[in-house]
Motif scaffolding. Structure first.
Motif, mmCIF file in Angstrom:
data_model
loop_
_atom_site.group_PDB
_atom_site.id
_atom_site.type_symbol
_atom_site.label_atom_id
_atom_site.label_comp_id
_atom_site.label_asym_id
_atom_site.label_seq_id
_atom_site.Cartn_x
_atom_site.Cartn_y
_atom_site.Cartn_z
ATOM 1 N N LEU A 52 -116.464 25.176 13.590
ATOM 2 C CA LEU A 52 -117.228 26.216 14.279
ATOM 3 C C LEU A 52 -117.778 25.703 15.605
ATOM 4 O O LEU A 52 -117.759 26.415 16.626
ATOM 5 C CB LEU A 52 -118.383 26.692 13.386
ATOM 6 C CG LEU A 52 -118.038 27.615 12.215
ATOM 7 C CD1 LEU A 52 -119.273 27.856 11.366
ATOM 8 C CD2 LEU A 52 -117.482 28.935 12.732
ATOM 9 N N TYR A 53 -118.258 24.477 15.601
ATOM 10 C CA TYR A 53 -118.777 23.888 16.839
ATOM 11 C C TYR A 53 -117.660 23.724 17.875
ATOM 12 O O TYR A 53 -117.841 24.067 19.058
ATOM 13 C CB TYR A 53 -119.421 22.543 16.520
ATOM 14 C CG TYR A 53 -119.716 21.698 17.743
ATOM 15 C CD1 TYR A 53 -120.721 22.050 18.636
ATOM 16 C CD2 TYR A 53 -118.970 20.544 18.000
ATOM 17 C CE1 TYR A 53 -120.982 21.279 19.758
ATOM 18 C CE2 TYR A 53 -119.234 19.765 19.116
ATOM 19 C CZ TYR A 53 -120.224 20.137 19.997
ATOM 20 O OH TYR A 53 -120.477 19.364 21.106
ATOM 21 N N LEU A 54 -116.497 23.238 17.434
ATOM 22 C CA LEU A 54 -115.379 23.061 18.374
ATOM 23 C C LEU A 54 -114.905 24.386 18.943
ATOM 24 O O LEU A 54 -114.437 24.445 20.088
ATOM 25 C CB LEU A 54 -114.209 22.353 17.679
ATOM 26 C CG LEU A 54 -114.407 20.888 17.277
ATOM 27 C CD1 LEU A 54 -113.139 20.356 16.629
ATOM 28 C CD2 LEU A 54 -114.773 20.048 18.491
ATOM 29 N N SER A 55 -115.018 25.450 18.144
ATOM 30 C CA SER A 55 -114.540 26.755 18.618
ATOM 31 C C SER A 55 -115.378 27.309 19.761
ATOM 32 O O SER A 55 -114.968 28.280 20.410
ATOM 33 C CB SER A 55 -114.526 27.754 17.456
ATOM 34 O OG SER A 55 -115.842 28.046 17.030
ATOM 35 N N THR A 56 -116.531 26.727 20.016
ATOM 36 C CA THR A 56 -117.369 27.182 21.130
ATOM 37 C C THR A 56 -117.177 26.328 22.379
ATOM 38 O O THR A 56 -117.882 26.532 23.373
ATOM 39 C CB THR A 56 -118.853 27.142 20.723
ATOM 40 O OG1 THR A 56 -119.231 25.787 20.414
ATOM 41 C CG2 THR A 56 -119.105 28.026 19.511
ATOM 42 N N LEU A 57 -116.220 25.386 22.340
ATOM 43 C CA LEU A 57 -115.972 24.503 23.470
ATOM 44 C C LEU A 57 -114.614 24.785 24.092
ATOM 45 O O LEU A 57 -113.676 25.196 23.405
ATOM 46 C CB LEU A 57 -116.015 23.028 23.028
ATOM 47 C CG LEU A 57 -117.280 22.526 22.328
ATOM 48 C CD1 LEU A 57 -117.110 21.071 21.943
ATOM 49 C CD2 LEU A 57 -118.505 22.721 23.209
ATOM 50 N N SER A 58 -114.509 24.583 25.387
ATOM 51 C CA SER A 58 -113.221 24.631 26.067
ATOM 52 C C SER A 58 -112.706 23.190 26.154
ATOM 53 O O SER A 58 -112.958 22.481 27.131
ATOM 54 C CB SER A 58 -113.363 25.248 27.461
ATOM 55 O OG SER A 58 -112.122 25.232 28.145
ATOM 56 N N TRP A 59 -111.991 22.766 25.111
ATOM 57 C CA TRP A 59 -111.600 21.361 24.982
ATOM 58 C C TRP A 59 -110.084 21.249 24.953
ATOM 59 O O TRP A 59 -109.430 21.721 24.031
ATOM 60 C CB TRP A 59 -112.204 20.767 23.713
ATOM 61 C CG TRP A 59 -111.901 19.303 23.533
ATOM 62 C CD1 TRP A 59 -111.355 18.459 24.434
ATOM 63 C CD2 TRP A 59 -112.134 18.527 22.346
ATOM 64 N NE1 TRP A 59 -111.222 17.203 23.909
ATOM 65 C CE2 TRP A 59 -111.704 17.215 22.629
ATOM 66 C CE3 TRP A 59 -112.675 18.812 21.098
ATOM 67 C CZ2 TRP A 59 -111.785 16.198 21.686
ATOM 68 C CZ3 TRP A 59 -112.766 17.793 20.167
ATOM 69 C CH2 TRP A 59 -112.332 16.511 20.464
ATOM 70 N N VAL A 70 -118.406 27.295 25.965
ATOM 71 C CA VAL A 70 -117.929 28.603 26.435
ATOM 72 C C VAL A 70 -118.335 29.731 25.494
ATOM 73 O O VAL A 70 -117.930 30.881 25.691
ATOM 74 C CB VAL A 70 -116.396 28.595 26.609
ATOM 75 C CG1 VAL A 70 -115.992 27.640 27.723
ATOM 76 C CG2 VAL A 70 -115.697 28.234 25.310
ATOM 77 N N GLY A 71 -119.093 29.430 24.445
ATOM 78 C CA GLY A 71 -119.554 30.477 23.539
ATOM 79 C C GLY A 71 -118.413 31.095 22.750
ATOM 80 O O GLY A 71 -117.642 30.399 22.093
ATOM 81 N N LEU A 72 -118.280 32.417 22.851
ATOM 82 C CA LEU A 72 -117.261 33.149 22.093
ATOM 83 C C LEU A 72 -115.991 33.411 22.900
ATOM 84 O O LEU A 72 -115.145 34.200 22.468
ATOM 85 C CB LEU A 72 -117.842 34.486 21.614
ATOM 86 C CG LEU A 72 -119.064 34.394 20.690
ATOM 87 C CD1 LEU A 72 -119.558 35.786 20.331
ATOM 88 C CD2 LEU A 72 -118.746 33.605 19.426
ATOM 89 N N ASP A 73 -115.834 32.757 24.042
ATOM 90 C CA ASP A 73 -114.660 32.999 24.880
ATOM 91 C C ASP A 73 -113.364 32.655 24.147
ATOM 92 O O ASP A 73 -112.340 33.335 24.321
ATOM 93 C CB ASP A 73 -114.749 32.187 26.174
ATOM 94 C CG ASP A 73 -115.799 32.744 27.124
ATOM 95 O OD1 ASP A 73 -116.348 33.827 26.811
ATOM 96 O OD2 ASP A 73 -116.073 32.104 28.156
ATOM 97 N N ASN A 74 -113.359 31.594 23.345
ATOM 98 C CA ASN A 74 -112.150 31.230 22.605
ATOM 99 C C ASN A 74 -111.748 32.320 21.615
ATOM 100 O O ASN A 74 -110.554 32.593 21.425
ATOM 101 C CB ASN A 74 -112.354 29.908 21.865
ATOM 102 C CG ASN A 74 -112.332 28.719 22.796
ATOM 103 O OD1 ASN A 74 -111.592 28.697 23.773
ATOM 104 N ND2 ASN A 74 -113.150 27.722 22.499
#
Length: 309
Positions: A52-59, A70-74
Motif C-alpha cells: 500500500l505504501y509503495l502504491s502511493t510512490l512514483s518509483w 503521488v497519492g492515488l495517481d498510480n
C-alpha cells in the motif's frame, strides 16, 4: 442399630451448570495459537501494508533515488491504462471460461462417480490426479505434449499442423485450466450428491419420475449451493492464474491472454514501475476479497443448511 440416611432424590436437584473460566483460562486456551497468528500477520499483513505504501510512490527502478509521493495517481493510471483494462477483461474471460467448463465437466463426472460400478475407486483416483499436478508442470505438459504443432497429441490424432497456441490462445489456456480444475469441482459436487437423501429419490422413482425429472427438480436444486461454492472458490484461485499464461502464451499473441497477474509481472520486471505494479496488486487483492466474501457467505449457508437437517 444402623441409621439409614436418606439421600435426596437426584432427579429433583437443579442441574449443575459448568462454571465458566475467567480471562486467564481463555488466554490459556488461546495461547498455543498465538505463534501461528503472529506468524500469519507478519508474512501477510506487513507485506500488504508495505505494498500500500509503495502504491502511493512514483518509483521506477531505473531511477532508484527518485521516489516522490503521488497519492492515488498510480490507481488512476491503473484504472485508465488501456493495457490494464484489456488485462482486466482477459482476467474475467479466462476465469469465467475455466470455471464454467470445469463446473460442467465436474458435474458430469460427479454424476458418474455417484453410481456404483466395478473399479469406481480406481477411476476416482485417476480423475483426481490432474489436480495434484503442479500448475507449471501441467502448463508445460499441455504446451508440448498436446498443443505442439509438430508432435502434439491433437495434430497426431486429427492430422494437420495447426499451431493451436497461436491460433486459439485463450482456448489453449482455458483448456489447460479446465483439465486441472475439473477434479476440484468434481469433488465438491460429488460430496453434494452423496449428501442427498436416497430415500427421497427412490420415492420419486416410485411415483413415476424419470431420471431427467429427478435431476432437474431434485438433484440440481440440492446442488445449487455446492455449485455456487465451487464457482466462487474456483474464481478466487483462477483469477490469480500466472503459471499457465507465462508458460504457454507469454501473454500473447499481443495481449490476447495477458491477465492482471501477468500484467503486474510485466509492469514490475519489464517496465520497472514498482509503484504502478503495487497499485495494480492492491486492486487484484480487493477484487479477490470481494469474491472471497461471497464464498464465505455460501460456506456459511451450507453449514446452516446442514444444521437444520
Amino acid at each position: 442399630m444402623t441409621t439409614v440416611v436418606a439421600r435426596p432424590d437426584e432427579r429433583t436437584q437443579p442441574p449443575v451448570r459448568p462454571t465458566r473460566g475467567g480471562a486467564k483460562d481463555r488466554w490459556a486456551r488461546r495461547a498455543p495459537l498465538l505463534p501461528a497468528l503472529i506468524f500469519a500477520l507478519v508474512i501477510t499483513q506487513i507485506p500488504f501494508l508495505y505494498t500500500l505504501y509503495l502504491s502511493t510512490l512514483s518509483w521506477n527502478a531505473l531511477r532508484p533515488g527518485d521516489k516522490p509521493f503521488v497519492g492515488l495517481d498510480n490507481y488512476v493510471t491503473v484504472l485508465t491504462d488501456t493495457r490494464l483494462r484489456s488485462a482486466l477483461v482477459n482476467t474475467v474471460l479466462l476465469t469465467a471460461g475455466a470455471v464454467i467448463f470445469s463446473m460442467i465437466l465436474g458435474l458430469l463426472l460427479a454424476l458418474l462417480l455417484d453410481r456404483k460400478f466395478l473399479g469406481r475407486s480406481v477411476v476416482r483416483t485417476l480423475l483426481i490426479t490432474p489436480f495434484l499436478v503442479m500448475p507449471i508442470a501441467a502448463a508445460l505438459l499441455w504446451k508440448h505434449a498436446i498443443f505442439n504443432p509438430a508432435y502434439g497429441l491433437i495434430n497426431g490424432i486429427f492430422g494437420g499442423s495447426t499451431d493451436w497456441i497461436s491460433s486459439y490462445p485463450k482456448g489453449a489456456v482455458i483448456a489447460t485450466l479446465v483439465w486441472q480444475w475439473t477434479p476440484f469441482m468434481m469433488l465438491i459436487l460429488l460430496a453434494g450428491l452423496q449428501s442427498q437423501s436416497h430415500e427421497v429419490v427412490e420415492a420419486a422413482r416410485v411415483d413415476g419420475a424419470n431420471a431427467w425429472q429427478i435431476f432437474r427438480r431434485m438433484t440440481l436444486p440440492h446442488l445449487r449451493q455446492y455449485l455456487e461454492l465451487g464457482a466462487l472458490l474456483g474464481s478466487i484461485y483462477l483469477v490469480n492464474t500466472f503459471d499457465a499464461i507465462f508458460s504457454i502464451t507469454q501473454g500473447g499473441p499481443g495481449t490476447a491472454t495477458t491477465n492482471l497477474p501477468y500484467e503486474i509481472y510485466l509492469t514490475t520486471f519489464r517496465k520497472f514501475e514498482y509503484g504502478e505494479a503495487s497499485a495494480a496488486g492492491v486492486i487484484v487483492v480487493i477484487l479477490t476479497i470481494i469474491v472471497a466474501t461471497f464464498a464465505l457467505r455460501v460456506i456459511s449457508g451450507l453449514f446452516k443448511m446442514e444444521e437444520h437437517r
